[in-house]
Design an enzyme around this catalytic site. Sequence first.
Site, mmCIF file in Angstrom:
data_model
loop_
_atom_site.group_PDB
_atom_site.id
_atom_site.type_symbol
_atom_site.label_atom_id
_atom_site.label_comp_id
_atom_site.label_asym_id
_atom_site.label_seq_id
_atom_site.Cartn_x
_atom_site.Cartn_y
_atom_site.Cartn_z
ATOM 1 N N ARG A 134 0.810 -1.228 0.000
ATOM 2 C CA ARG A 134 0.000 0.000 0.000
ATOM 3 C C ARG A 134 0.840 1.274 0.000
ATOM 4 N NH1 ARG A 134 -2.859 -3.559 3.414
ATOM 5 N NH2 ARG A 134 -4.856 -4.205 2.506
ATOM 6 N N LYS A 156 2.200 10.938 -11.751
ATOM 7 C CA LYS A 156 1.231 10.120 -12.487
ATOM 8 C C LYS A 156 1.891 8.791 -12.818
ATOM 9 C CE LYS A 156 -1.276 11.989 -15.763
ATOM 10 N NZ LYS A 156 -1.689 12.828 -16.920
ATOM 11 N N GLU A 198 7.455 16.626 -26.235
ATOM 12 C CA GLU A 198 6.907 17.048 -24.945
ATOM 13 C C GLU A 198 7.445 18.419 -24.532
ATOM 14 O OE1 GLU A 198 4.524 15.892 -23.285
ATOM 15 O OE2 GLU A 198 4.329 13.732 -23.582
ATOM 16 N N LYS A 240 5.939 22.591 -15.584
ATOM 17 C CA LYS A 240 5.152 21.473 -15.066
ATOM 18 C C LYS A 240 5.004 21.558 -13.551
ATOM 19 C CE LYS A 240 4.076 16.655 -15.444
ATOM 20 N NZ LYS A 240 4.274 15.374 -16.159
ATOM 21 N N GLU A 250 -5.097 16.321 -11.341
ATOM 22 C CA GLU A 250 -5.632 16.548 -12.687
ATOM 23 C C GLU A 250 -7.148 16.743 -12.680
ATOM 24 O OE1 GLU A 250 -3.626 14.937 -16.571
ATOM 25 O OE2 GLU A 250 -5.158 13.520 -15.943
ATOM 26 N N ARG A 254 -4.281 20.967 -14.467
ATOM 27 C CA ARG A 254 -3.259 20.018 -14.922
ATOM 28 C C ARG A 254 -3.616 19.363 -16.250
ATOM 29 N NH1 ARG A 254 -0.025 15.461 -11.278
ATOM 30 N NH2 ARG A 254 1.189 14.612 -13.007
ATOM 31 N N ASN A 258 -1.955 17.853 -21.257
ATOM 32 C CA ASN A 258 -2.314 16.822 -22.221
ATOM 33 C C ASN A 258 -2.592 17.389 -23.608
ATOM 34 O OD1 ASN A 258 -2.241 14.471 -20.489
ATOM 35 N ND2 ASN A 258 -4.035 15.327 -19.474
ATOM 36 N N HIS A 261 -2.435 15.116 -26.550
ATOM 37 C CA HIS A 261 -2.402 13.748 -26.049
ATOM 38 C C HIS A 261 -3.678 12.961 -26.339
ATOM 39 C CE1 HIS A 261 1.140 15.258 -24.101
ATOM 40 N NE2 HIS A 261 1.351 14.142 -23.429
ATOM 41 N N HIS A 265 -2.814 9.637 -27.883
ATOM 42 C CA HIS A 265 -3.092 8.341 -27.256
ATOM 43 C C HIS A 265 -3.917 7.445 -28.172
ATOM 44 C CE1 HIS A 265 -2.433 9.889 -22.860
ATOM 45 N NE2 HIS A 265 -1.318 9.752 -23.539
ATOM 46 N N HIS A 278 5.755 7.625 -27.994
ATOM 47 C CA HIS A 278 4.771 8.522 -27.382
ATOM 48 C C HIS A 278 4.950 9.972 -27.842
ATOM 49 C CE1 HIS A 278 2.135 10.331 -24.428
ATOM 50 N NE2 HIS A 278 3.136 11.049 -23.953
#
Length: 377
Positions: A134, A156, A198, A240, A250, A254, A258, A261, A265, A278
Amino acid sequence: MTIASPEQATDLHALDVVKIDLAERSYPILIGQGESLWQQALTLLPKGTSAVIVTNETVAPLYSQALRQRLLAHYPRVLEVVLPDGEQYKNWETLNQVFDVLLAHAADRKTVLFALGGGVIGDMTGFAAASYMRGVPFVQVPTTLLAQVDSSVGGKTAINHPLGKNMIGAFYQPKLVVCDLDTLKTLPPAELSAGLGEVIKYGPIYDMAFFDWLEANVERLVAQDVDALRYAVRRSCEIKAAVVSADETESGLREILNFGHTFGHAIEAGKGYGAWLHGHAVAAGMVLASLLSTKLGYVQDAQFHPRLVTLLQRAGLPVQAPVLDTHNNAQRYLDLMRVDKKSQGGAIRFVVLKPAGKAVTEKVDDATVAELLNAHL
């Protein structure tokens, strides 16, 4: 934090620190080279009973032994997990290899994981750290430009599902990020350009002065000029950091990170993970997102879109998104984009520029997106 201008960044052994401000979860990003960087980094490592280096088959022969030697002075035991290299391995099966080693060696809650590699390694190591017992501490040691400017920063963590990229994961912050610019020397040109994708996004979403600087210096970045790379990494991390510190999970601001993206994606999932890097998919996605911003009337500067396309091309990036379905390409894109973390109630939400230099997230109806895709693909 005030950052030196690129003209002031002349000391190759300088160390820059950018802080992610998240109260008790705050941590520094260290940016530098070689021993001067690591001397500082070693003083900030979390205490623990064991260190576990998680890396891949490409990076391990280059950097694992040096990191292991550094960690042996701080941890009684240093283990290593070497995973296969590639986006196609960012899945449950590969993640379980990390858990197998942790359990086989009776790793406890004082175990510290070290993500040594690019974005795939960073994402999976972070997810393993968030999940094992955990939650155990982890440190990001990104070795690609893309990871240094984006994926290693902000907490993330995730793995992919065949139907959607990064759809299974957790927000879980590292204790430290160590960006050693020396590791960029071994990057293949395609990986370097993927990282530049990026880097370039930060201009249109947040800082057009940085976009101007990139236009003036992109050839230096492609040639791996150390001063230029240091400034690009530092400025990207600063932007960032500002965004993540304001919106860790997010839920609003935030999402602007993206940009490109949602389309990107879809390209990665539609072509099969690993077929497109990517950063390359994001670059083609940014071109579509820029066109969408113009179509919606948000970007009225007629020069911006061609400037973006030209900059991406100069960085060695693709600017034409691929056809994913020869029979109904727009519908295939829409179906894939609907499985996106920003989608709400079945409606696809896109990061668009309003105008260039400022990004927002908005719902866009399917007909408008389909019309755009049919016109440009």
